[in-house]
Each structure stands twice: as structure tokens, then as C-alpha cells.
Design a protein around this motif. Sequence first.
Motif, mmCIF file in Angstrom:
data_model
loop_
_atom_site.group_PDB
_atom_site.id
_atom_site.type_symbol
_atom_site.label_atom_id
_atom_site.label_comp_id
_atom_site.label_asym_id
_atom_site.label_seq_id
_atom_site.Cartn_x
_atom_site.Cartn_y
_atom_site.Cartn_z
ATOM 1 N N HIS A 124 0.890 -1.305 -0.058
ATOM 2 C CA HIS A 124 0.076 0.129 0.043
ATOM 3 C C HIS A 124 0.759 1.301 0.082
ATOM 4 C CE1 HIS A 124 -3.618 -2.490 0.484
ATOM 5 N NE2 HIS A 124 -2.946 -3.179 1.357
ATOM 6 N N VAL A 125 2.224 1.226 0.309
ATOM 7 C CA VAL A 125 3.007 2.262 0.122
ATOM 8 C C VAL A 125 3.340 2.765 -1.156
ATOM 9 C CG1 VAL A 125 5.282 3.056 0.956
ATOM 10 C CG2 VAL A 125 4.215 1.693 2.200
ATOM 11 N N LEU A 126 3.080 1.748 -2.282
ATOM 12 C CA LEU A 126 3.452 1.950 -3.563
ATOM 13 C C LEU A 126 2.662 3.243 -4.152
ATOM 14 C CD1 LEU A 126 3.976 -1.795 -5.016
ATOM 15 C CD2 LEU A 126 5.756 0.043 -4.217
ATOM 16 N N PRO A 127 1.374 3.437 -3.939
ATOM 17 C CA PRO A 127 0.466 4.260 -4.613
ATOM 18 C C PRO A 127 0.990 5.782 -4.177
ATOM 19 C CG PRO A 127 -1.085 2.596 -3.800
ATOM 20 C CD PRO A 127 0.528 2.280 -3.431
ATOM 21 N N TYR A 128 1.662 5.543 -2.860
ATOM 22 C CA TYR A 128 1.835 6.964 -2.390
ATOM 23 C C TYR A 128 3.233 7.515 -3.297
ATOM 24 C CZ TYR A 128 4.502 9.953 0.947
ATOM 25 O OH TYR A 128 5.348 11.182 1.369
ATOM 26 N N TYR A 129 4.104 6.459 -3.640
ATOM 27 C CA TYR A 129 5.168 7.046 -4.456
ATOM 28 C C TYR A 129 4.645 7.190 -5.768
ATOM 29 C CZ TYR A 129 8.599 6.325 -0.709
ATOM 30 O OH TYR A 129 9.290 6.256 0.538
ATOM 31 N N GLU A 130 3.567 6.611 -6.207
ATOM 32 C CA GLU A 130 3.113 6.497 -7.678
ATOM 33 C C GLU A 130 2.432 8.012 -8.052
ATOM 34 O OE1 GLU A 130 0.889 3.281 -10.657
ATOM 35 O OE2 GLU A 130 0.345 3.397 -8.472
ATOM 36 N N LYS A 131 1.904 8.492 -6.725
ATOM 37 C CA LYS A 131 1.301 9.992 -6.952
ATOM 38 C C LYS A 131 2.504 10.806 -7.036
ATOM 39 C CE LYS A 131 -2.593 9.466 -4.229
ATOM 40 N NZ LYS A 131 -2.745 9.199 -2.692
ATOM 41 N N GLN A 132 3.567 10.491 -6.499
ATOM 42 C CA GLN A 132 4.912 11.538 -6.814
ATOM 43 C C GLN A 132 5.480 11.214 -8.055
ATOM 44 O OE1 GLN A 132 7.563 11.060 -3.391
ATOM 45 N NE2 GLN A 132 5.967 11.485 -1.784
ATOM 46 N N GLY A 133 5.008 10.339 -8.838
ATOM 47 C CA GLY A 133 5.799 9.784 -10.015
ATOM 48 C C GLY A 133 6.966 9.473 -9.993
ATOM 49 N N LYS A 134 7.346 8.738 -8.891
ATOM 50 C CA LYS A 134 8.443 8.046 -8.472
ATOM 51 C C LYS A 134 8.648 6.667 -8.406
ATOM 52 C CE LYS A 134 10.150 11.883 -5.621
ATOM 53 N NZ LYS A 134 10.466 12.467 -4.381
ATOM 54 N N LEU A 135 7.450 5.880 -8.983
ATOM 55 C CA LEU A 135 7.345 4.342 -8.632
ATOM 56 C C LEU A 135 7.483 3.922 -10.163
ATOM 57 C CD1 LEU A 135 6.712 1.789 -7.322
ATOM 58 C CD2 LEU A 135 4.367 2.179 -7.999
ATOM 59 N N LYS A 136 8.601 2.921 -10.212
ATOM 60 C CA LYS A 136 8.660 1.943 -11.517
ATOM 61 C C LYS A 136 8.813 0.781 -11.221
ATOM 62 C CE LYS A 136 10.346 5.777 -13.651
ATOM 63 N NZ LYS A 136 9.301 6.513 -14.532
ATOM 64 N N LYS A 137 7.891 0.035 -11.873
ATOM 65 C CA LYS A 137 7.784 -1.356 -11.583
ATOM 66 C C LYS A 137 8.727 -2.298 -12.396
ATOM 67 C CE LYS A 137 3.443 -1.377 -9.705
ATOM 68 N NZ LYS A 137 1.962 -1.813 -9.409
ATOM 69 N N VAL A 138 9.465 -3.362 -12.080
ATOM 70 C CA VAL A 138 10.272 -4.076 -12.711
ATOM 71 C C VAL A 138 10.007 -5.597 -12.766
ATOM 72 C CG1 VAL A 138 12.691 -4.862 -13.040
ATOM 73 C CG2 VAL A 138 12.377 -2.571 -12.832
ATOM 74 N N ASP A 139 9.837 -6.202 -13.746
ATOM 75 C CA ASP A 139 9.419 -7.731 -13.714
ATOM 76 C C ASP A 139 10.618 -8.475 -13.039
ATOM 77 O OD1 ASP A 139 8.603 -10.169 -14.076
ATOM 78 O OD2 ASP A 139 8.334 -10.168 -16.279
ATOM 79 N N GLY A 140 10.468 -8.902 -11.865
ATOM 80 C CA GLY A 140 11.293 -9.542 -11.197
ATOM 81 C C GLY A 140 11.499 -10.966 -11.402
ATOM 82 N N ILE A 141 11.175 -11.474 -12.552
ATOM 83 C CA ILE A 141 11.076 -12.917 -12.922
ATOM 84 C C ILE A 141 12.211 -13.084 -14.095
ATOM 85 C CG2 ILE A 141 10.369 -15.174 -13.642
ATOM 86 C CD1 ILE A 141 7.688 -14.466 -12.047
#
Length: 196
Positions: free
Chosen positions: A155-172
Motif C-alpha cells: 500500500h506504500v506504492l501508490p504513495y510514491y506513484e502519486k509523486q511520479g517516482k514509482l517504477k515497476k520491474v518484472d522480477g522474474i
Amino acid sequence: MLNLVLFGPPGAGKGTQSQKLIDEYQLVHISTGDLFRAHISNQTELGQRVSKLIAEGELVPDSITIAMLEEEIDKNPDARGFIFDGFPRTVAQAEALDSFLESKGTDITGVIALDVNEEELTDRIAKRKAVSNRVDDDSEKLKKRIAEYFDKTIHVLPYYEKQGKLKKVDGIGEIGVIFEEIKGIIDGLKVSQSKG
């Protein structure tokens, strides 16, 4: 200054990728788990409080975790940046980290979340346990930690998403390929930071 938060459930490869990022960018690694253990073994005032809480089965309050974190950052005034591992776990912790970094004239540059599904995590950890026999890979404890990640920490991820700082990477996939993708993201963040 390059300040990164690396997110992902247990078994996502955070430790492996953290080490590669530290080597590549000369960052100071801050792991809340390591901080707790160091304070407890050195019998510091904070360590004694943490020890007592853990013995009573209580969660360590944000105020103590943040105090340890701030102390660690202050110990490294010449750092090129930090990589935060295992923190923040809640939005309140993320807000506290933001305001502390702001007081130091810096902020979180980017947040990288390693996306790995539960099936893959269970499989990886079973393999890791067979090879390195890590104490924290006990299946019951692990289920709890994975559940906590998907129930709370995520649930912390949307906090950073709103700041435009979140990047998701496929970890597989291949460790090196995943690292190159993360590096590409970080290099992009550094370019936009220098323009800012």
C-alpha cells in the motif's frame, strides 16, 4: 544525491539487486533489519528498547525505526546516496522519510518495485532454503512475511506513484537482465534529476 527505495516481497531478489546497485553507484545500503540487529548487539539505548519490544512480541514503533534511520544517514555525510531496504513499510514511514530527507536538502529519487508472483516466490525460497538454509526461510515465518507484504507494505506504492517516482520491474528472469533494466531506470532518473 541518488536515494532509492527497493521494494519487493521476500524472495523477489532485493538483496541480490541491492548489492549490484551499491557496487554500481557507490550507494550506502540502509537495511532496517541490519540496523535493529546492530543496535541490539551493541546494547544502545534504542537497541535495548527494540529488544524489549521484540521480546514482548510487539512491533517496533515508527519513531524508533526512523530515529535509527536518521542516525545512520547522519553518519554518512559524504554519501553519494542511499538505498533503503525494508523501509518504508507504511505510508506514515514514507512521509516521515520524505520530511527527514527534505530537512537534509534531498529526497527519494526513485522507487523500484520488483514484481514477482507468490508462486514464483515460494519456489525460489524453497530452492534458497535448500542451498543456504537461511533461518528466515522457515515456511511458516515466510508465509507470514509474504502475506504482510501483500496485505500492508504494497500500500506504500501508490504513495510514491502519486509523486511520479514509482517504477515497476518484472522480477522474474535472469539476474543480469533484471539489473540492466533497473540500471536503465536509474540512469534515466539521474538525467532528469540533473535537469531539475
